[in-house]
Design a protein around this motif. Structure first.
Motif, PDB file in Angstrom:
ATOM      1  N   ILE A  34       0.821  -1.256  -0.169  1.00  0.00           N
ATOM      2  CA  ILE A  34      -0.242  -0.118   0.161  1.00  0.00           C
ATOM      3  C   ILE A  34       0.899   1.389   0.001  1.00  0.00           C
ATOM      4  N   THR A  35       2.034   1.252   0.855  1.00  0.00           N
ATOM      5  CA  THR A  35       2.714   2.283   0.866  1.00  0.00           C
ATOM      6  C   THR A  35       3.514   2.785  -0.574  1.00  0.00           C
ATOM      7  N   THR A  36       3.945   1.357  -1.256  1.00  0.00           N
ATOM      8  CA  THR A  36       4.441   1.648  -2.476  1.00  0.00           C
ATOM      9  C   THR A  36       3.449   2.084  -3.563  1.00  0.00           C
ATOM     10  N   LEU A  37       2.393   1.822  -3.320  1.00  0.00           N
ATOM     11  CA  LEU A  37       1.115   2.361  -4.140  1.00  0.00           C
ATOM     12  C   LEU A  37       1.007   3.731  -4.004  1.00  0.00           C
ATOM     13  N   ALA A  38       0.904   4.104  -2.758  1.00  0.00           N
ATOM     14  CA  ALA A  38       0.786   5.602  -2.323  1.00  0.00           C
ATOM     15  C   ALA A  38       1.803   6.483  -3.068  1.00  0.00           C
ATOM     16  N   LEU A  43       3.508  10.428  -7.047  1.00  0.00           N
ATOM     17  CA  LEU A  43       4.391  10.813  -8.404  1.00  0.00           C
ATOM     18  C   LEU A  43       3.528  11.105  -9.544  1.00  0.00           C
ATOM     19  N   LEU A  44       2.536  10.348  -9.733  1.00  0.00           N
ATOM     20  CA  LEU A  44       1.558  10.416 -10.911  1.00  0.00           C
ATOM     21  C   LEU A  44       0.583  11.833 -10.822  1.00  0.00           C
ATOM     22  N   LEU A  45       0.195  12.216  -9.681  1.00  0.00           N
ATOM     23  CA  LEU A  45      -0.585  13.367  -9.339  1.00  0.00           C
ATOM     24  C   LEU A  45       0.042  14.604 -10.138  1.00  0.00           C
ATOM     25  N   PRO A  46      -0.908  15.424 -10.771  1.00  0.00           N
ATOM     26  CA  PRO A  46      -0.434  16.681 -11.250  1.00  0.00           C
ATOM     27  C   PRO A  46       0.257  17.680 -10.486  1.00  0.00           C
ATOM     28  N   LYS A  47       1.312  18.354 -10.493  1.00  0.00           N
ATOM     29  CA  LYS A  47       1.948  19.215  -9.595  1.00  0.00           C
ATOM     30  C   LYS A  47       1.289  20.587  -9.717  1.00  0.00           C
ATOM     31  N   TRP A  48       1.103  21.105  -8.450  1.00  0.00           N
ATOM     32  CA  TRP A  48       0.641  22.343  -8.434  1.00  0.00           C
ATOM     33  C   TRP A  48       1.482  23.187  -7.788  1.00  0.00           C
ATOM     34  N   TYR A  49       1.789  24.596  -8.181  1.00  0.00           N
ATOM     35  CA  TYR A  49       2.761  25.548  -7.821  1.00  0.00           C
ATOM     36  C   TYR A  49       1.937  26.772  -7.291  1.00  0.00           C
ATOM     37  N   GLN A  50       2.515  27.354  -6.226  1.00  0.00           N
ATOM     38  CA  GLN A  50       1.871  28.314  -5.291  1.00  0.00           C
ATOM     39  C   GLN A  50       2.906  29.734  -5.729  1.00  0.00           C
ATOM     40  N   THR A 146      -0.274  43.473   6.672  1.00  0.00           N
ATOM     41  CA  THR A 146      -0.356  43.425   5.042  1.00  0.00           C
ATOM     42  C   THR A 146      -1.032  42.518   4.396  1.00  0.00           C
ATOM     43  N   LEU A 147      -1.469  42.701   2.979  1.00  0.00           N
ATOM     44  CA  LEU A 147      -2.376  41.898   2.470  1.00  0.00           C
ATOM     45  C   LEU A 147      -1.676  40.902   1.572  1.00  0.00           C
ATOM     46  N   GLN A 148      -1.707  39.575   1.618  1.00  0.00           N
ATOM     47  CA  GLN A 148      -0.994  38.545   0.968  1.00  0.00           C
ATOM     48  C   GLN A 148      -2.100  37.884  -0.120  1.00  0.00           C
ATOM     49  N   ILE A 149      -1.417  37.813  -1.503  1.00  0.00           N
ATOM     50  CA  ILE A 149      -2.181  36.921  -2.554  1.00  0.00           C
ATOM     51  C   ILE A 149      -1.552  35.791  -2.860  1.00  0.00           C
ATOM     52  N   ASN A 150      -2.067  34.620  -2.687  1.00  0.00           N
ATOM     53  CA  ASN A 150      -1.511  33.459  -2.965  1.00  0.00           C
ATOM     54  C   ASN A 150      -2.338  32.653  -4.090  1.00  0.00           C
ATOM     55  N   VAL A 151      -1.786  32.352  -5.040  1.00  0.00           N
ATOM     56  CA  VAL A 151      -2.209  31.531  -6.300  1.00  0.00           C
ATOM     57  C   VAL A 151      -1.490  30.341  -6.453  1.00  0.00           C
ATOM     58  N   ILE A 152      -2.244  29.262  -6.729  1.00  0.00           N
ATOM     59  CA  ILE A 152      -1.304  27.925  -7.063  1.00  0.00           C
ATOM     60  C   ILE A 152      -2.155  27.691  -8.455  1.00  0.00           C
ATOM     61  N   ASP A 153      -1.213  27.084  -9.325  1.00  0.00           N
ATOM     62  CA  ASP A 153      -1.443  26.683 -10.655  1.00  0.00           C
ATOM     63  C   ASP A 153      -0.489  25.547 -10.968  1.00  0.00           C
ATOM     64  N   LYS A 154      -0.796  24.716 -12.139  1.00  0.00           N
ATOM     65  CA  LYS A 154       0.088  23.819 -12.489  1.00  0.00           C
ATOM     66  C   LYS A 154       1.311  24.431 -13.263  1.00  0.00           C
ATOM     67  N   ARG A 155       1.274  25.783 -13.624  1.00  0.00           N
ATOM     68  CA  ARG A 155       2.522  25.975 -14.130  1.00  0.00           C
ATOM     69  C   ARG A 155       3.199  27.339 -13.330  1.00  0.00           C
ATOM     70  N   PRO A 156       4.440  27.224 -12.731  1.00  0.00           N
ATOM     71  CA  PRO A 156       4.816  28.217 -11.739  1.00  0.00           C
ATOM     72  C   PRO A 156       4.871  29.496 -12.488  1.00  0.00           C
ATOM     73  N   LYS A 330       3.694  23.050  -4.573  1.00  0.00           N
ATOM     74  CA  LYS A 330       3.069  23.109  -3.289  1.00  0.00           C
ATOM     75  C   LYS A 330       2.253  21.846  -2.783  1.00  0.00           C
ATOM     76  N   LEU A 331       1.724  21.369  -4.054  1.00  0.00           N
ATOM     77  CA  LEU A 331       1.027  20.108  -4.052  1.00  0.00           C
ATOM     78  C   LEU A 331       1.162  19.174  -5.214  1.00  0.00           C
ATOM     79  N   PRO A 332       1.133  17.888  -5.133  1.00  0.00           N
ATOM     80  CA  PRO A 332       0.570  17.301  -3.845  1.00  0.00           C
ATOM     81  C   PRO A 332       1.856  17.342  -2.865  1.00  0.00           C
ATOM     82  N   ARG A 333       1.381  16.985  -1.562  1.00  0.00           N
ATOM     83  CA  ARG A 333       2.208  16.763  -0.601  1.00  0.00           C
ATOM     84  C   ARG A 333       2.726  15.302  -0.342  1.00  0.00           C
TER      85      ARG A 333
END
Length: 382
Positions: A34-38, A43-50, A146-156, A330-333
């Motif tokens: 199960i750990t190997t499957l995880a 590794l196959l999940l799409p990467k998201w960058y913040q 301060t005001l902080q704006i965070n955006v996540i997307d598949k392309r950094p 940023k994702l997936p963790r």
């Protein structure tokens, strides 16, 4: 005999350890599998960058700073020409968040970066694209103010560009809103200044007529000084009334600043009621002239500052940290995913062998109950 001598909790612990040893191969294979499957899934999940950016509230000039009234602390209490009509930095930032969350700005971002296609929105629904964008963007006021704006997307790079576009569009919309409010305030102050000019001209004309009719009358220095103090109070009251009228456009009647200003006007009225009436007609005319003159000297700088605010075309945002493309996803963790699945597989495998062992005990020690259990299970399967 030895087992009977041991306390029950220790016997249970020893039995549990023996049980784990008996099923260790199953546990190891299950956990590793199960750990190997995880790991593979993570590794196959799409990467998201913040990407993130931070801005400070603007430091707008105070149009009442040129009053020069020793008895007034207006410049510390109120700035009615501030951007978006708010008075405190945090209120400015929360007003920015309202603009950032507006449908107008959201649609601009979606059209700019073609997010309907990027997110794979069916039927080209703008509403669905807005909901998806809301999930990928965060606006928050930090403890530092301060005001902080965070955006996540598949392309950094796109994530950084989106934050930058939020800043530029927010500045554009904020300038437009500030210009509209500054124009309204300027027109209001200008109207009051024009009225003051008429009153001043009228006071001058009445004094002139009186002097021509009854000859010139000199005002004692002590009386002139007293009138100057009275003029200060009348001027302060007029400025406070001016502030109150501007506040009515931006806040409700329950606002603490609004209540405080109204209370100051009430107190000034009480002081002015206690001023004795001047018996001499010329002194009355002279007092009115001094009041209008002092008021004119106060209103003109405010009007000029309001004109400057109206024609201001400078950036309204103070960017503290500019957005940059993220180097790491940023994702997936992955670590968290692997750890969670490791413990799930470990707990589930141990639970399974405990259940199997308990069923085996029932089968060997209480065959009647086991047959009844098997019967119920077979009925359940049917």
């Amino acid at each position: 005999m030895e087992n009977e001598i041991l306390p029950k909790n220790k016997r249970d612990l020893i039995y549990f350890l023996v049980l784990l040893s008996k099923w260790k191969k199953y546990i190891v294979i299950t956990v590793l599998g199960i750990t190997t499957l995880a790991i593979i899934i993570s590794l196959l999940l799409p990467k998201w960058y913040q990407s993130s950016g931070t801005l400070l509230p603007p430091k707008n000039p105070n149009p009442f700073s040129a009053l020069g009234l020793s008895s007034s602390n207006i410049s510390k209490q109120l700035n009615p020409l501030r951007s978006l009509g708010t008075m405190l930095p945090n209120q400015d930032l929360y007003s920015y968040i309202a603009i950032l969350k507006s449908r107008n700005l959201m649609e601009r971002v979606i059209n700019k970066f073609d997010l309907i296609n990027v997110y794979g929105i069916k039927n080209n629904s703008m509403s669905d694209a807005i909901e998806e964008l809301k999930e990928n963007v965060e606006f928050k006021v930090t403890e530092e103010g301060t005001l902080q704006i965070n955006v996540i997307d598949k392309r950094p790079l796109r994530a950084a560009e989106m934050v930058d576009y939020y800043f530029s569009t927010l500045d554009e919309l904020n300038r437009n809103l500030s210009a509209l409010e500054a124009r309204s305030n300027r027109e209001f102050i200008e109207q009051r200044t024009n009225q003051n000019i008429e009153n001043l001209n009228k006071a001058e004309e009445e004094i002139k007529i009186f002097q021509e009719k009854y000859s010139f009358i000199a005002i004692p220095e002590q009386t002139s000084s007293s009138m100057s103090g009275i003029a200060e109070l009348f001027t302060l009251k007029t400025i406070k009334e001016l502030e109150l009228q501007i506040l009515k456009k931006t806040v409700s009647g329950d606002n603490p600043r609004y209540k405080a200003t109204a209370l100051e006007i009430f107190e000034l009225d009480k002081k002015l009621k206690n001023i004795p009436e001047l018996g001499n007609q010329y002194l009355k005319l002279y007092r009115e002239y001094i009041i209008q003159k002092k008021l004119h000297e106060t209103l003109v700088p405010i009007l000029e500052q309001a004109k400057i605010e109206e024609n201001r075309d400078t950036p309204t945002l103070l960017i503290l940290d500019k957005p940059v493309p993220a180097e790491k996803a940023k994702l997936p963790r992955k670590k968290i995913i692997v750890i969670i699945f490791f413990f799930i597989s470990l707990i589930s495998s141990i639970t399974f062998i405990i259940i199997v062992d308990h069923i085996e005990k029932i089968r060997s020690e209480q065959p009647g109950y086991f047959q009844q259990l098997a019967k119920y299970w077979s009925l359940f399967k049917k």
